[in-house]
Motif scaffolding. Structure first.
Motif, PDB file in Angstrom:
ATOM      1  N   LEU A 396       0.924  -1.565   0.159  1.00  0.00           N
ATOM      2  CA  LEU A 396       0.209   0.246   0.012  1.00  0.00           C
ATOM      3  C   LEU A 396       0.970   1.132  -0.364  1.00  0.00           C
ATOM      4  N   TRP A 397       1.738   1.846   1.237  1.00  0.00           N
ATOM      5  CA  TRP A 397       2.313   2.505   1.070  1.00  0.00           C
ATOM      6  C   TRP A 397       3.310   2.490  -0.493  1.00  0.00           C
ATOM      7  N   THR A 398       3.983   1.873  -1.177  1.00  0.00           N
ATOM      8  CA  THR A 398       4.847   1.731  -2.571  1.00  0.00           C
ATOM      9  C   THR A 398       3.482   2.042  -3.909  1.00  0.00           C
ATOM     10  N   ASP A 399       2.251   2.079  -3.544  1.00  0.00           N
ATOM     11  CA  ASP A 399       0.773   1.616  -4.810  1.00  0.00           C
ATOM     12  C   ASP A 399       1.390   3.020  -5.143  1.00  0.00           C
ATOM     13  N   SER A 400       1.343   3.457  -6.074  1.00  0.00           N
ATOM     14  CA  SER A 400       1.741   5.145  -6.465  1.00  0.00           C
ATOM     15  C   SER A 400      -0.300   5.278  -7.108  1.00  0.00           C
ATOM     16  N   ALA A 401      -0.720   3.155  -7.708  1.00  0.00           N
ATOM     17  CA  ALA A 401      -2.104   3.620  -8.405  1.00  0.00           C
ATOM     18  C   ALA A 401      -3.243   4.279  -6.850  1.00  0.00           C
ATOM     19  N   LEU A 402      -2.538   4.339  -6.255  1.00  0.00           N
ATOM     20  CA  LEU A 402      -3.663   4.283  -4.674  1.00  0.00           C
ATOM     21  C   LEU A 402      -3.742   5.600  -4.199  1.00  0.00           C
ATOM     22  N   LYS A 403      -2.154   6.112  -5.119  1.00  0.00           N
ATOM     23  CA  LYS A 403      -1.861   8.450  -4.382  1.00  0.00           C
ATOM     24  C   LYS A 403      -2.612   8.249  -5.452  1.00  0.00           C
ATOM     25  N   GLN A 404      -2.312   7.891  -6.645  1.00  0.00           N
ATOM     26  CA  GLN A 404      -3.209   8.719  -7.809  1.00  0.00           C
ATOM     27  C   GLN A 404      -4.604   9.211  -7.519  1.00  0.00           C
ATOM     28  N   THR A 405      -4.793   7.766  -7.469  1.00  0.00           N
ATOM     29  CA  THR A 405      -6.772   7.946  -6.968  1.00  0.00           C
ATOM     30  C   THR A 405      -7.248   8.991  -5.836  1.00  0.00           C
ATOM     31  N   LEU A 406      -6.569   9.070  -4.985  1.00  0.00           N
ATOM     32  CA  LEU A 406      -6.457   9.776  -3.612  1.00  0.00           C
ATOM     33  C   LEU A 406      -7.024  10.847  -4.338  1.00  0.00           C
ATOM     34  N   LYS A 407      -5.040  11.576  -5.439  1.00  0.00           N
ATOM     35  CA  LYS A 407      -5.415  13.028  -5.821  1.00  0.00           C
ATOM     36  C   LYS A 407      -6.873  13.252  -7.007  1.00  0.00           C
ATOM     37  N   ASP A 408      -6.549  12.455  -7.473  1.00  0.00           N
ATOM     38  CA  ASP A 408      -7.845  12.281  -8.160  1.00  0.00           C
ATOM     39  C   ASP A 408      -8.761  12.348  -7.682  1.00  0.00           C
ATOM     40  N   GLN A 409      -9.318  11.900  -7.379  1.00  0.00           N
ATOM     41  CA  GLN A 409     -10.368  11.766  -6.022  1.00  0.00           C
ATOM     42  C   GLN A 409     -11.099  13.127  -5.398  1.00  0.00           C
ATOM     43  N   TYR A 410      -9.713  13.767  -4.884  1.00  0.00           N
ATOM     44  CA  TYR A 410      -9.954  14.713  -4.000  1.00  0.00           C
ATOM     45  C   TYR A 410     -10.594  15.494  -3.330  1.00  0.00           C
ATOM     46  N   ASP A 411     -11.621  16.206  -4.364  1.00  0.00           N
ATOM     47  CA  ASP A 411     -12.510  17.105  -4.435  1.00  0.00           C
ATOM     48  C   ASP A 411     -13.640  16.510  -4.126  1.00  0.00           C
ATOM     49  N   SER A 412     -13.800  15.230  -3.811  1.00  0.00           N
ATOM     50  CA  SER A 412     -14.820  14.427  -3.805  1.00  0.00           C
ATOM     51  C   SER A 412     -15.353  13.767  -2.256  1.00  0.00           C
ATOM     52  N   LEU A 413     -13.763  13.938  -2.021  1.00  0.00           N
ATOM     53  CA  LEU A 413     -14.014  13.108  -0.693  1.00  0.00           C
ATOM     54  C   LEU A 413     -14.417  13.781   0.184  1.00  0.00           C
ATOM     55  N   LYS A 414     -15.179  12.845   1.086  1.00  0.00           N
ATOM     56  CA  LYS A 414     -15.959  14.112   2.029  1.00  0.00           C
ATOM     57  C   LYS A 414     -16.040  13.685   3.314  1.00  0.00           C
ATOM     58  N   THR A 415     -15.446  12.472   3.189  1.00  0.00           N
ATOM     59  CA  THR A 415     -15.697  11.612   4.920  1.00  0.00           C
ATOM     60  C   THR A 415     -14.687  11.173   5.080  1.00  0.00           C
ATOM     61  N   LEU A 416     -13.855  10.309   6.102  1.00  0.00           N
ATOM     62  CA  LEU A 416     -13.343   8.867   5.823  1.00  0.00           C
ATOM     63  C   LEU A 416     -13.866   7.581   5.540  1.00  0.00           C
ATOM     64  N   LYS A 417     -14.894   7.846   5.003  1.00  0.00           N
ATOM     65  CA  LYS A 417     -15.993   5.960   4.431  1.00  0.00           C
ATOM     66  C   LYS A 417     -14.666   6.542   3.300  1.00  0.00           C
ATOM     67  N   ASP A 418     -15.012   7.705   2.488  1.00  0.00           N
ATOM     68  CA  ASP A 418     -14.917   7.658   1.687  1.00  0.00           C
ATOM     69  C   ASP A 418     -13.422   6.868   1.153  1.00  0.00           C
ATOM     70  N   VAL A 419     -12.795   7.643   1.736  1.00  0.00           N
ATOM     71  CA  VAL A 419     -11.289   6.909   1.346  1.00  0.00           C
ATOM     72  C   VAL A 419     -11.408   5.425   2.036  1.00  0.00           C
ATOM     73  N   GLU A 420     -11.912   5.310   2.787  1.00  0.00           N
ATOM     74  CA  GLU A 420     -11.997   3.540   2.872  1.00  0.00           C
ATOM     75  C   GLU A 420     -12.293   3.082   2.136  1.00  0.00           C
ATOM     76  N   THR A 421     -13.125   2.947   1.138  1.00  0.00           N
ATOM     77  CA  THR A 421     -13.687   2.305   0.056  1.00  0.00           C
ATOM     78  C   THR A 421     -12.812   2.950  -1.176  1.00  0.00           C
ATOM     79  N   ILE A 422     -11.553   3.508  -1.036  1.00  0.00           N
ATOM     80  CA  ILE A 422     -10.930   3.749  -2.515  1.00  0.00           C
ATOM     81  C   ILE A 422      -9.736   2.232  -2.217  1.00  0.00           C
ATOM     82  N   LEU A 423      -9.310   2.921  -0.031  1.00  0.00           N
ATOM     83  CA  LEU A 423      -7.712   1.742  -0.226  1.00  0.00           C
ATOM     84  C   LEU A 423      -8.990  -0.146  -0.321  1.00  0.00           C
TER      85      LEU A 423
END
Length: 448
Positions: A396-423
Protein backbone atom coordinates in the motif's frame (compact mmCIF):
# COMPACT_ATOMS: atom_id res chain seq x y z
CA UNK A 1 -19.35 47.53 72.81
CA UNK A 2 -19.61 43.76 73.32
CA UNK A 3 -22.21 43.63 70.55
CA UNK A 4 -19.76 45.34 68.18
CA UNK A 5 -17.14 42.76 69.11
CA UNK A 6 -19.59 39.98 68.40
CA UNK A 7 -20.42 41.69 65.11
CA UNK A 8 -16.72 41.89 64.19
CA UNK A 9 -16.24 38.27 65.22
CA UNK A 10 -19.25 37.28 63.17
CA UNK A 11 -17.95 39.20 60.20
CA UNK A 12 -14.54 37.55 60.53
CA UNK A 13 -16.18 34.14 60.85
CA UNK A 14 -18.25 34.81 57.74
CA UNK A 15 -15.13 35.84 55.80
CA UNK A 16 -13.30 32.72 57.02
CA UNK A 17 -16.20 30.51 55.99
CA UNK A 18 -16.32 32.17 52.58
CA UNK A 19 -12.59 31.66 52.09
CA UNK A 20 -12.91 27.99 53.05
CA UNK A 21 -15.80 27.60 50.62
CA UNK A 22 -13.73 29.08 47.81
CA UNK A 23 -10.77 26.86 48.64
CA UNK A 24 -13.14 23.89 48.58
CA UNK A 25 -14.48 25.08 45.22
CA UNK A 26 -10.99 25.22 43.74
CA UNK A 27 -10.21 21.73 45.00
CA UNK A 28 -13.52 20.44 43.72
CA UNK A 29 -13.25 21.95 40.26
CA UNK A 30 -9.61 20.92 40.00
CA UNK A 31 -10.83 17.35 40.47
CA UNK A 32 -13.39 17.93 37.70
CA UNK A 33 -10.62 19.26 35.46
CA UNK A 34 -8.31 16.34 36.29
CA UNK A 35 -11.10 13.87 35.61
CA UNK A 36 -11.84 15.54 32.29
CA UNK A 37 -8.17 15.54 31.31
CA UNK A 38 -7.61 11.94 32.39
CA UNK A 39 -10.68 10.46 30.71
CA UNK A 40 -10.22 11.72 27.17
CA UNK A 41 -11.31 8.42 25.68
CA UNK A 42 -14.53 8.23 27.72
CA UNK A 43 -16.23 11.31 26.29
CA UNK A 44 -19.05 10.32 23.95
CA UNK A 45 -19.87 12.76 21.15
CA UNK A 46 -23.66 13.13 21.22
CA UNK A 47 -24.23 16.14 18.96
CA UNK A 48 -22.48 18.40 16.44
CA UNK A 49 -24.56 21.45 15.54
CA UNK A 50 -23.69 25.00 14.47
CA UNK A 51 -20.00 24.40 14.98
CA UNK A 52 -20.45 23.18 18.56
CA UNK A 53 -19.58 19.64 19.60
CA UNK A 54 -21.41 18.30 22.67
CA UNK A 55 -20.05 15.36 24.65
CA UNK A 56 -21.36 13.26 27.53
CA UNK A 57 -19.49 11.19 30.11
CA UNK A 58 -21.08 9.17 32.93
CA UNK A 59 -19.00 9.34 36.07
CA UNK A 60 -17.81 5.92 37.29
CA UNK A 61 -20.08 4.15 39.80
CA UNK A 62 -22.76 6.86 39.52
CA UNK A 63 -25.67 7.92 37.34
CA UNK A 64 -24.31 11.46 37.20
CA UNK A 65 -23.43 12.68 33.70
CA UNK A 66 -20.90 15.37 32.89
CA UNK A 67 -21.57 17.33 29.70
CA UNK A 68 -19.04 19.23 27.63
CA UNK A 69 -19.48 21.67 24.77
CA UNK A 70 -16.66 22.93 22.54
CA UNK A 71 -17.02 25.73 20.01
CA UNK A 72 -15.43 28.90 18.68
CA UNK A 73 -16.57 32.41 19.61
CA UNK A 74 -15.62 35.38 17.40
CA UNK A 75 -14.26 37.57 20.17
CA UNK A 76 -11.17 38.08 22.27
CA UNK A 77 -10.87 36.48 25.71
CA UNK A 78 -11.23 39.89 27.38
CA UNK A 79 -14.62 40.53 25.71
CA UNK A 80 -15.95 37.09 26.65
CA UNK A 81 -14.79 37.70 30.23
CA UNK A 82 -16.83 40.89 30.41
CA UNK A 83 -19.96 39.03 29.31
CA UNK A 84 -19.40 36.41 32.01
CA UNK A 85 -18.81 39.12 34.65
CA UNK A 86 -22.22 40.69 33.91
CA UNK A 87 -24.16 38.42 36.24
CA UNK A 88 -27.59 40.11 35.91
CA UNK A 89 -27.48 39.49 32.14
CA UNK A 90 -27.41 35.69 32.59
CA UNK A 91 -31.16 35.18 31.97
CA UNK A 92 -30.54 36.50 28.43
CA UNK A 93 -28.08 33.76 27.46
CA UNK A 94 -27.34 31.15 30.17
CA UNK A 95 -29.35 27.94 29.87
CA UNK A 96 -32.40 27.75 32.17
CA UNK A 97 -31.39 30.89 34.09
CA UNK A 98 -34.42 32.79 35.36
CA UNK A 99 -32.59 35.16 37.70
CA UNK A 100 -28.96 35.82 38.65
CA UNK A 101 -27.40 38.26 41.07
CA UNK A 102 -24.14 38.79 42.92
CA UNK A 103 -24.36 37.95 46.61
CA UNK A 104 -20.76 38.60 47.59
CA UNK A 105 -17.78 39.98 45.66
CA UNK A 106 -14.43 38.88 47.06
CA UNK A 107 -12.40 40.54 44.29
CA UNK A 108 -12.64 41.19 40.56
CA UNK A 109 -12.26 37.50 39.67
CA UNK A 110 -13.86 35.83 42.69
CA UNK A 111 -17.55 36.12 43.47
CA UNK A 112 -20.49 34.31 45.00
CA UNK A 113 -23.72 34.52 43.03
CA UNK A 114 -27.26 33.29 43.38
CA UNK A 115 -29.17 31.68 40.50
CA UNK A 116 -32.81 30.72 40.09
CA UNK A 117 -33.28 28.07 37.41
CA UNK A 118 -36.41 27.80 35.30
CA UNK A 119 -37.55 24.15 35.29
CA UNK A 120 -40.37 22.89 33.02
CA UNK A 121 -43.80 22.16 34.52
CA UNK A 122 -44.78 20.16 36.55
CA UNK A 123 -41.52 20.41 38.51
CA UNK A 124 -40.56 23.25 40.86
CA UNK A 125 -37.93 25.77 39.88
CA UNK A 126 -34.46 25.24 41.35
CA UNK A 127 -32.02 27.62 42.99
CA UNK A 128 -28.34 27.46 43.83
CA UNK A 129 -25.63 29.52 45.51
CA UNK A 130 -22.51 29.45 43.32
CA UNK A 131 -18.89 30.28 44.05
CA UNK A 132 -17.00 31.37 40.93
CA UNK A 133 -13.28 31.94 40.45
CA UNK A 134 -11.56 33.31 37.33
CA UNK A 135 -7.96 32.28 36.60
CA UNK A 136 -5.97 33.92 33.81
CA UNK A 137 -2.84 32.44 32.29
CA UNK A 138 -2.65 34.55 29.16
CA UNK A 139 1.08 34.01 28.75
CA UNK A 140 -0.05 30.54 27.62
CA UNK A 141 -3.09 31.94 25.85
CA UNK A 142 -5.64 30.46 28.27
CA UNK A 143 -8.11 31.48 30.94
CA UNK A 144 -10.73 29.60 32.90
CA UNK A 145 -13.65 30.19 35.21
CA UNK A 146 -14.29 27.52 37.84
CA UNK A 147 -17.71 27.40 39.48
CA UNK A 148 -19.61 25.17 41.87
CA UNK A 149 -22.61 25.09 44.13
CA UNK A 150 -22.03 25.84 47.81
CA UNK A 151 -24.11 26.08 50.97
CA UNK A 152 -23.96 29.18 53.17
CA UNK A 153 -27.23 29.84 55.06
CA UNK A 154 -25.95 33.25 56.20
CA UNK A 155 -25.53 34.40 52.62
CA UNK A 156 -28.58 32.68 51.14
CA UNK A 157 -30.88 30.49 53.21
CA UNK A 158 -33.06 27.97 51.40
CA UNK A 159 -36.36 29.26 50.04
CA UNK A 160 -39.53 27.17 50.21
CA UNK A 161 -40.46 28.35 46.72
CA UNK A 162 -37.49 26.53 45.17
CA UNK A 163 -35.63 23.24 45.39
CA UNK A 164 -31.96 23.80 46.19
CA UNK A 165 -29.62 21.98 43.76
CA UNK A 166 -27.68 19.36 45.74
CA UNK A 167 -24.85 19.26 43.19
CA UNK A 168 -23.39 21.70 40.68
CA UNK A 169 -19.85 21.82 39.27
CA UNK A 170 -18.34 23.17 36.11
CA UNK A 171 -15.84 25.34 34.29
CA UNK A 172 -15.41 27.57 31.30
CA UNK A 173 -12.07 27.18 29.55
CA UNK A 174 -10.95 29.83 27.06
CA UNK A 175 -8.13 29.27 24.56
CA UNK A 176 -6.54 31.99 22.47
CA UNK A 177 -6.86 31.16 18.78
CA UNK A 178 -6.41 34.69 17.47
CA UNK A 179 -6.81 38.28 18.60
CA UNK A 180 -10.54 38.05 17.97
CA UNK A 181 -11.12 34.29 18.09
CA UNK A 182 -11.45 32.12 21.20
CA UNK A 183 -12.22 28.45 21.58
CA UNK A 184 -14.64 27.97 24.48
CA UNK A 185 -15.01 24.71 26.35
CA UNK A 186 -17.93 24.55 28.79
CA UNK A 187 -18.18 21.61 31.20
CA UNK A 188 -21.21 21.14 33.42
CA UNK A 189 -22.56 18.56 35.82
CA UNK A 190 -25.45 18.81 38.25
CA UNK A 191 -28.03 16.85 40.19
CA UNK A 192 -31.52 18.38 39.96
CA UNK A 193 -32.61 17.15 43.39
CA UNK A 194 -36.21 16.96 44.50
CA UNK A 195 -38.51 14.68 42.55
CA UNK A 196 -36.74 14.88 39.17
CA UNK A 197 -35.13 11.51 38.45
CA UNK A 198 -31.47 11.90 37.52
CA UNK A 199 -31.88 9.64 34.49
CA UNK A 200 -34.58 11.94 33.09
CA UNK A 201 -32.47 15.04 33.74
CA UNK A 202 -29.44 13.51 32.00
CA UNK A 203 -31.43 12.74 28.86
CA UNK A 204 -33.48 15.92 28.70
CA UNK A 205 -32.46 19.52 29.26
CA UNK A 206 -29.00 19.13 30.80
CA UNK A 207 -27.42 17.78 27.63
CA UNK A 208 -28.31 20.99 25.78
CA UNK A 209 -26.84 23.44 28.32
CA UNK A 210 -23.29 23.55 26.83
CA UNK A 211 -24.61 24.27 23.34
CA UNK A 212 -27.05 26.91 24.61
CA UNK A 213 -24.36 28.70 26.61
CA UNK A 214 -21.78 28.81 23.81
CA UNK A 215 -24.42 30.06 21.36
CA UNK A 216 -25.41 32.63 23.96
CA UNK A 217 -21.84 33.87 24.26
CA UNK A 218 -21.63 34.22 20.47
CA UNK A 219 -24.64 36.53 20.61
CA UNK A 220 -23.61 38.58 23.62
CA UNK A 221 -20.02 39.38 22.55
CA UNK A 222 -21.36 41.36 19.59
CA UNK A 223 -22.76 44.05 21.90
CA UNK A 224 -20.82 47.31 21.92
CA UNK A 225 -20.84 47.63 25.70
CA UNK A 226 -18.92 44.36 26.16
CA UNK A 227 -16.46 45.19 23.39
CA UNK A 228 -15.81 48.57 25.04
CA UNK A 229 -15.56 47.06 28.52
CA UNK A 230 -13.11 44.48 27.22
CA UNK A 231 -10.96 47.20 25.65
CA UNK A 232 -10.77 48.99 29.02
CA UNK A 233 -10.12 45.86 31.09
CA UNK A 234 -6.82 44.62 32.61
CA UNK A 235 -7.18 41.49 30.47
CA UNK A 236 -6.95 43.59 27.32
CA UNK A 237 -3.42 44.64 28.24
CA UNK A 238 -2.49 41.04 29.02
CA UNK A 239 -3.69 39.86 25.61
CA UNK A 240 -1.93 42.74 23.86
CA UNK A 241 1.32 41.78 25.59
CA UNK A 242 0.81 38.20 24.41
CA UNK A 243 0.42 39.33 20.80
CA UNK A 244 3.56 41.48 21.04
CA UNK A 245 5.69 38.78 22.70
CA UNK A 246 7.34 36.23 20.43
CA UNK A 247 7.95 33.79 23.36
CA UNK A 248 4.24 33.94 24.25
CA UNK A 249 3.25 33.41 20.62
CA UNK A 250 5.51 30.34 20.64
CA UNK A 251 3.65 29.08 23.76
CA UNK A 252 0.30 29.52 22.02
CA UNK A 253 1.45 27.48 19.01
CA UNK A 254 2.98 24.87 21.29
CA UNK A 255 -0.24 24.56 23.28
CA UNK A 256 -2.29 24.13 20.12
CA UNK A 257 0.16 21.50 18.80
CA UNK A 258 0.17 19.73 22.16
CA UNK A 259 -3.46 18.78 21.58
CA UNK A 260 -2.19 15.87 19.48
CA UNK A 261 1.64 15.88 19.85
CA UNK A 262 1.13 15.15 23.53
CA UNK A 263 4.61 13.78 24.30
CA UNK A 264 6.50 16.72 25.94
CA UNK A 265 9.94 15.50 24.85
CA UNK A 266 8.87 15.18 21.22
CA UNK A 267 7.18 18.59 21.40
CA UNK A 268 10.36 20.22 22.74
CA UNK A 269 12.44 18.59 20.02
CA UNK A 270 9.96 19.67 17.38
CA UNK A 271 9.92 23.31 18.52
CA UNK A 272 13.72 23.43 18.49
CA UNK A 273 13.71 22.86 14.73
CA UNK A 274 14.57 25.81 12.43
CA UNK A 275 11.41 25.14 10.40
CA UNK A 276 9.18 25.60 13.45
CA UNK A 277 11.10 28.68 14.58
CA UNK A 278 10.46 30.23 11.17
CA UNK A 279 6.74 29.46 11.54
CA UNK A 280 6.71 31.20 14.95
CA UNK A 281 8.34 34.26 13.36
CA UNK A 282 5.65 34.32 10.67
CA UNK A 283 2.74 34.01 13.12
CA UNK A 284 4.25 36.74 15.32
CA UNK A 285 4.74 39.04 12.32
CA UNK A 286 1.08 38.52 11.37
CA UNK A 287 -0.03 39.67 14.86
CA UNK A 288 -1.18 36.17 15.85
CA UNK A 289 -4.48 36.31 13.98
CA UNK A 290 -6.71 33.25 13.82
CA UNK A 291 -5.64 32.65 10.22
CA UNK A 292 -1.95 32.84 11.15
CA UNK A 293 -2.38 30.42 14.09
CA UNK A 294 -4.18 27.90 11.88
CA UNK A 295 -1.56 28.30 9.15
CA UNK A 296 1.16 27.89 11.77
CA UNK A 297 -0.15 24.64 13.24
CA UNK A 298 -0.88 23.30 9.74
CA UNK A 299 2.66 24.16 8.71
CA UNK A 300 4.06 22.37 11.75
CA UNK A 301 1.98 19.29 10.92
CA UNK A 302 3.10 19.21 7.29
CA UNK A 303 6.68 20.07 8.19
CA UNK A 304 6.87 17.21 10.65
CA UNK A 305 6.03 14.74 7.88
CA UNK A 306 9.12 15.85 5.95
CA UNK A 307 11.54 16.34 8.83
CA UNK A 308 14.22 14.00 7.46
CA UNK A 309 17.09 16.24 8.60
CA UNK A 310 16.16 15.96 12.30
CA UNK A 311 18.20 12.99 13.59
CA UNK A 312 17.29 13.63 17.25
CA UNK A 313 13.59 13.39 16.45
CA UNK A 314 14.07 10.31 14.28
CA UNK A 315 16.13 8.60 16.98
CA UNK A 316 13.58 9.48 19.67
CA UNK A 317 10.66 8.10 17.66
CA UNK A 318 12.38 4.97 16.39
CA UNK A 319 11.29 2.55 19.13
CA UNK A 320 8.07 4.30 20.17
CA UNK A 321 4.56 3.39 19.09
CA UNK A 322 2.22 6.04 17.74
CA UNK A 323 0.10 5.95 20.90
CA UNK A 324 3.10 6.87 23.07
CA UNK A 325 3.69 10.23 21.37
CA UNK A 326 0.65 11.18 19.29
CA UNK A 327 -3.11 11.05 19.88
CA UNK A 328 -5.09 10.26 16.76
CA UNK A 329 -8.26 10.52 18.86
CA UNK A 330 -7.44 14.11 19.83
CA UNK A 331 -6.52 14.99 16.26
CA UNK A 332 -9.92 13.74 15.08
CA UNK A 333 -11.57 16.14 17.56
CA UNK A 334 -9.61 19.14 16.24
CA UNK A 335 -12.05 19.92 13.44
CA UNK A 336 -10.54 23.36 12.85
CA UNK A 337 -7.24 21.66 11.98
CA UNK A 338 -8.79 18.82 9.97
CA UNK A 339 -10.69 21.38 7.92
CA UNK A 340 -7.50 23.39 7.30
CA UNK A 341 -5.55 20.28 6.32
CA UNK A 342 -8.31 19.05 4.03
CA UNK A 343 -8.35 22.36 2.14
CA UNK A 344 -4.70 21.85 1.15
CA UNK A 345 -4.47 19.50 -1.81
CA UNK A 346 -0.83 18.82 -0.99
CA UNK A 347 -2.02 16.73 1.98
CA UNK A 348 -1.74 13.48 0.01
CA UNK A 349 1.80 14.34 -1.15
CA UNK A 350 2.84 15.07 2.43
CA UNK A 351 1.27 11.96 3.94
CA UNK A 352 2.25 9.55 1.15
CA UNK A 353 5.73 10.80 0.26
CA UNK A 354 7.93 7.81 -0.64
CA UNK A 355 10.98 10.09 -0.64
CA UNK A 356 10.54 11.04 3.04
CA UNK A 357 11.88 8.72 5.73
CA UNK A 358 9.79 10.56 8.35
CA UNK A 359 6.58 10.13 6.35
CA UNK A 360 7.45 6.45 5.98
CA UNK A 361 7.97 6.09 9.73
CA UNK A 362 4.69 7.85 10.51
CA UNK A 363 2.84 5.63 8.03
CA UNK A 364 4.24 2.50 9.66
CA UNK A 365 3.32 3.69 13.15
CA UNK A 366 -0.25 4.52 12.09
CA UNK A 367 -0.80 1.23 10.25
CA UNK A 368 0.51 -0.79 13.22
CA UNK A 369 -1.62 1.06 15.79
CA UNK A 370 -4.93 -0.72 16.54
CA UNK A 371 -6.39 2.40 18.16
CA UNK A 372 -5.49 4.63 15.19
CA UNK A 373 -6.92 2.25 12.60
CA UNK A 374 -10.08 1.80 14.68
CA UNK A 375 -10.61 5.57 14.51
CA UNK A 376 -9.82 5.82 10.81
CA UNK A 377 -11.81 2.79 9.62
CA UNK A 378 -15.27 1.37 10.17
CA UNK A 379 -14.33 -1.99 8.63
CA UNK A 380 -12.75 -4.03 11.42
CA UNK A 381 -11.66 -6.86 9.15
CA UNK A 382 -9.80 -4.52 6.83
CA UNK A 383 -8.06 -2.91 9.81
CA UNK A 384 -7.07 -6.33 11.17
CA UNK A 385 -5.65 -7.38 7.79
CA UNK A 386 -3.52 -4.25 7.56
CA UNK A 387 -2.31 -4.68 11.14
CA UNK A 388 -1.38 -8.33 10.62
CA UNK A 389 0.21 -8.19 7.16
CA UNK A 390 3.52 -6.35 6.85
CA UNK A 391 3.72 -7.19 3.15
CA UNK A 392 0.29 -5.63 2.53
CA UNK A 393 1.35 -2.49 4.39
CA UNK A 394 4.46 -2.23 2.21
CA UNK A 395 2.45 -2.75 -0.97
CA UNK A 396 0.00 0.00 0.00
CA UNK A 397 2.85 2.39 0.81
CA UNK A 398 4.46 1.87 -2.60
CA UNK A 399 1.16 1.70 -4.51
CA UNK A 400 1.32 4.69 -6.87
CA UNK A 401 -2.20 3.90 -8.13
CA UNK A 402 -3.63 4.38 -4.61
CA UNK A 403 -1.91 7.74 -4.25
CA UNK A 404 -3.01 8.89 -7.71
CA UNK A 405 -6.62 7.82 -7.12
CA UNK A 406 -6.74 9.77 -3.86
CA UNK A 407 -5.35 12.84 -5.60
CA UNK A 408 -7.71 12.54 -8.57
CA UNK A 409 -10.77 12.17 -6.34
CA UNK A 410 -9.61 14.58 -3.64
CA UNK A 411 -12.32 17.19 -4.20
CA UNK A 412 -15.06 14.55 -3.89
CA UNK A 413 -13.74 13.00 -0.68
CA UNK A 414 -16.07 14.17 2.07
CA UNK A 415 -15.59 11.60 4.86
CA UNK A 416 -13.16 8.95 6.03
CA UNK A 417 -15.61 6.40 4.63
CA UNK A 418 -14.85 7.69 1.13
CA UNK A 419 -11.13 7.14 1.70
CA UNK A 420 -11.80 3.71 3.15
CA UNK A 421 -13.74 2.71 0.01
CA UNK A 422 -10.78 3.60 -2.20
CA UNK A 423 -8.44 1.72 0.13
CA UNK A 424 -10.63 -1.39 -0.02
CA UNK A 425 -10.61 -1.32 -3.81
CA UNK A 426 -6.82 -1.09 -3.89
CA UNK A 427 -6.42 -3.93 -1.37
CA UNK A 428 -8.65 -6.10 -3.55
CA UNK A 429 -6.70 -5.15 -6.68
CA UNK A 430 -3.36 -5.92 -5.01
CA UNK A 431 -4.66 -9.27 -3.76
CA UNK A 432 -5.96 -10.27 -7.20
CA UNK A 433 -2.62 -9.45 -8.81
CA UNK A 434 -0.87 -11.80 -6.39
CA UNK A 435 -3.54 -14.53 -6.36
CA UNK A 436 -2.47 -17.89 -7.90
CA UNK A 437 -3.80 -18.65 -11.37
CA UNK A 438 -7.36 -19.96 -11.31
CA UNK A 439 -8.23 -18.42 -7.93
CA UNK A 440 -9.70 -15.11 -6.87
CA UNK A 441 -9.24 -12.97 -3.79
CA UNK A 442 -12.05 -11.45 -1.78
CA UNK A 443 -12.25 -7.72 -1.06
CA UNK A 444 -9.83 -7.96 1.86
CA UNK A 445 -7.12 -9.85 0.02
CA UNK A 446 -7.73 -13.31 1.50
CA UNK A 447 -7.68 -16.18 -0.98
CA UNK A 448 -10.61 -18.63 -0.53
Amino acid sequence: MPSNKRSRNGLQLSVNITCMLLIGLLLMTTVVHAREQGDQEKWELIRSEEGIDTYRMTLPDTNVCMFKGVGFVDAGIEVISEVVRDIPSYPRWVAACKEARVVKEINRNTIILYNILDVPFPYHNRDVLIASKGIYNLENGTAEILFGGIEDPDLMPENDKYVRLPLLKGRYYFEYFGRHMTRVTYIYMSHPGGNIPLTIANWSELQYYPQINIKGLRKMVKQAKYIEAGRNSPEYDLVERLVASRPDVAKVLKNRSAEFFFDPVLLDLLFDQPMVQAIIDDVHARHTTYESVVDGVTGIFFGFMEMDDAPRITAYLKDKSLDQVFSMERLMREKWLLHALAKDKSLIDHVMNPGSAMARMVYEKITTSPSALALLMDDKQLAEDILADAELREQLWTDSALKQTLKDQYDSLKTLKDVETILKDRVEAIANVHAPSGTSADVYGRIP
